[in-house]
Design a protein around this motif. Structure first.
Motif, PDB file in Angstrom:
ATOM      1  N   ARG A   3       7.768   9.384  -0.408  1.00 48.21           N
ATOM      2  CA  ARG A   3       6.842   8.354  -0.259  1.00 48.21           C
ATOM      3  C   ARG A   3       6.529   7.794  -1.720  1.00 48.21           C
ATOM      4  O   ARG A   3       6.974   8.508  -2.450  1.00 48.21           O
ATOM      5  CB  ARG A   3       5.714   8.594   0.308  1.00 48.21           C
ATOM      6  CG  ARG A   3       4.749   9.565  -0.195  1.00 48.21           C
ATOM      7  CD  ARG A   3       3.472  10.132   0.396  1.00 48.21           C
ATOM      8  NE  ARG A   3       3.629  10.453   1.735  1.00 48.21           N
ATOM      9  CZ  ARG A   3       2.489  10.917   2.416  1.00 48.21           C
ATOM     10  NH1 ARG A   3       1.257  10.467   2.021  1.00 48.21           N
ATOM     11  NH2 ARG A   3       2.653  11.200   3.516  1.00 48.21           N
TER      12      ARG A   3
ATOM     13  N   CYS B  44       0.727  -1.178   0.059  1.00 48.22           N
ATOM     14  CA  CYS B  44       0.002   0.032  -0.058  1.00 48.22           C
ATOM     15  C   CYS B  44       0.822   1.312  -0.046  1.00 48.22           C
ATOM     16  O   CYS B  44       0.743   2.207   0.617  1.00 48.22           O
ATOM     17  CB  CYS B  44      -0.976   0.071   1.170  1.00 48.22           C
ATOM     18  SG  CYS B  44      -2.065  -1.335   1.219  1.00 48.22           S
TER      19      CYS B  44
ATOM     20  N   ASP C  92       3.510   5.759  -3.838  1.00 46.64           N
ATOM     21  CA  ASP C  92       2.177   5.321  -3.917  1.00 46.64           C
ATOM     22  C   ASP C  92       1.952   3.683  -3.895  1.00 46.64           C
ATOM     23  O   ASP C  92       2.840   3.033  -4.313  1.00 46.64           O
ATOM     24  CB  ASP C  92       1.295   5.799  -4.963  1.00 46.64           C
ATOM     25  CG  ASP C  92       1.272   7.431  -4.769  1.00 46.64           C
ATOM     26  OD1 ASP C  92       1.309   7.910  -3.664  1.00 46.64           O
ATOM     27  OD2 ASP C  92       0.991   8.210  -5.663  1.00 46.64           O
TER      28      ASP C  92
ATOM     29  N   THR D 261       3.023  -2.048   4.366  1.00 49.88           N
ATOM     30  CA  THR D 261       3.841  -1.125   3.359  1.00 49.88           C
ATOM     31  C   THR D 261       5.366  -1.476   3.493  1.00 49.88           C
ATOM     32  O   THR D 261       5.745  -2.426   4.325  1.00 49.88           O
ATOM     33  CB  THR D 261       3.838   0.420   3.975  1.00 49.88           C
ATOM     34  OG1 THR D 261       4.293   0.270   5.386  1.00 49.88           O
ATOM     35  CG2 THR D 261       2.302   0.694   3.930  1.00 49.88           C
TER      36      THR D 261
ATOM     37  N   GLN E 197       0.870   3.214   6.805  1.00 52.45           N
ATOM     38  CA  GLN E 197      -0.448   3.422   6.650  1.00 52.45           C
ATOM     39  C   GLN E 197      -1.381   2.667   7.738  1.00 52.45           C
ATOM     40  O   GLN E 197      -1.051   1.960   8.379  1.00 52.45           O
ATOM     41  CB  GLN E 197      -1.012   2.989   5.315  1.00 52.45           C
ATOM     42  CG  GLN E 197      -0.204   3.424   4.090  1.00 52.45           C
ATOM     43  CD  GLN E 197      -0.590   4.882   3.923  1.00 52.45           C
ATOM     44  OE1 GLN E 197      -1.541   5.500   3.987  1.00 52.45           O
ATOM     45  NE2 GLN E 197       0.500   5.433   3.256  1.00 52.45           N
TER      46      GLN E 197
END
Length: 261
Positions: free
Chosen positions: A50, A16, A52, A26, A21
């Protein structure tokens, strides 16, 4: 206390995104868990930025403070034995305490890959966006050149962007075509790699640029419309957001501070 900096590659298909998150796995979660298993320390790593959900990295950089005395040359192997196979730590160095992976970065390079052959590559399908229709690649390359410079990139930013300023500098942007996998006497166009290097990027910025270039390649927009799209500072004037799987964080440059990394 030591400040360690590492370079990591990952296939982002099942994550993710990079940053932790509230829900979902992640890359950051996996790295911090591996460090905890190795040293017993529960800490937070600092990344260059970061990525996506579904976005990959060849050269993501992160750093963290540790009291561990493990020699720097042992960290990569030690962490990789504790990481899933789609995350690999490639390099590790000790840096000054003032070093910060995001704040110290001078420029970043992203690559977006379109497979413009008639059929997708079954082995690379998670790393490429497949577009079987004919694309005008020279027109796409022409449109891309208009983005080199310092501009307000509001037209190419997510509507959900919370950044106080959308002004960014693009130092270089170009397209490279790899036709090595094209079939003879076919309508294959090869792999279209778009490289873009900038001072920093807004949420979805590279993917929106790619979506706009695809519209140019399809003949829906003209290359000369790019300056107008920039000037309007209106997200609705640019193209759609290209799918995440074709995007890779390629490299992060730290200039003289981190010259050999």
């Amino acid at each position: 206390m030591r400040n360690l900096c590492m370079k990591v590659s990952y296939d982002g298909s099942r994550y993710c995104g990079f940053q932790t998150q509230p829900k979902g796995s992640t890359v950051q979660d996996c790295l911090e868990k591996a460090i905890m298993l190795l040293t017993g320390e529960e800490l937070k790593i600092l990344a260059s930025g970061r990525t996506d959900a579904g976005v990959h990295a060849y050269g993501q950089v992160f750093n963290f403070l540790t009291s561990s005395k493990i020699p720097i040359e042992r960290w990569c192997i030690a962490l990789n034995t504790r990481l899933p196979e789609d995350i690999i730590v490639r390099d590790a160095v000790e840096v000054p305490l003032a070093f910060h992976s995001r704040h110290s970065a001078k420029r970043k390079t992203y690559r977006y890959t379109i497979n413009a052959n008639q059929f997708p590559d079954v082995f690379q399908r998670k790393m490429q966006y497949h577009h079987s229709g004919k694309l005008n690649v020279p027109a796409m390359a022409e449109g891309l050149k208009y983005l080199i410079g310092t501009f307000d990139f509001s037209s190419f930013a997510s509507r959900h962007s919370t950044k106080p300023s959308h002004v960014r500098t693009v130092f270089d942007a170009h397209i490279v075509v790899d036709d090595s996998m094209c079939r003879p006497n076919s309508r294959d166009q090869g792999l279209i790699h778009m490289y873009i290097t900038g001072s920093g990027f807004l949420q979805h910025m590279v993917r929106i640029i790619m979506g706009t270039l695809l519209e140019i390649g399809e003949g829906k927009k003209l290359p000369k419309e790019m300056p107008q799209i920039l000037e309007m500072m209106d997200r609705s004037k640019a193209g759609p957001t290209a799918v995440s799987k074709g995007l890779v964080l390629w490299n992060v440059d730290y200039g003289e501070l981190f010259e050999n990394y």
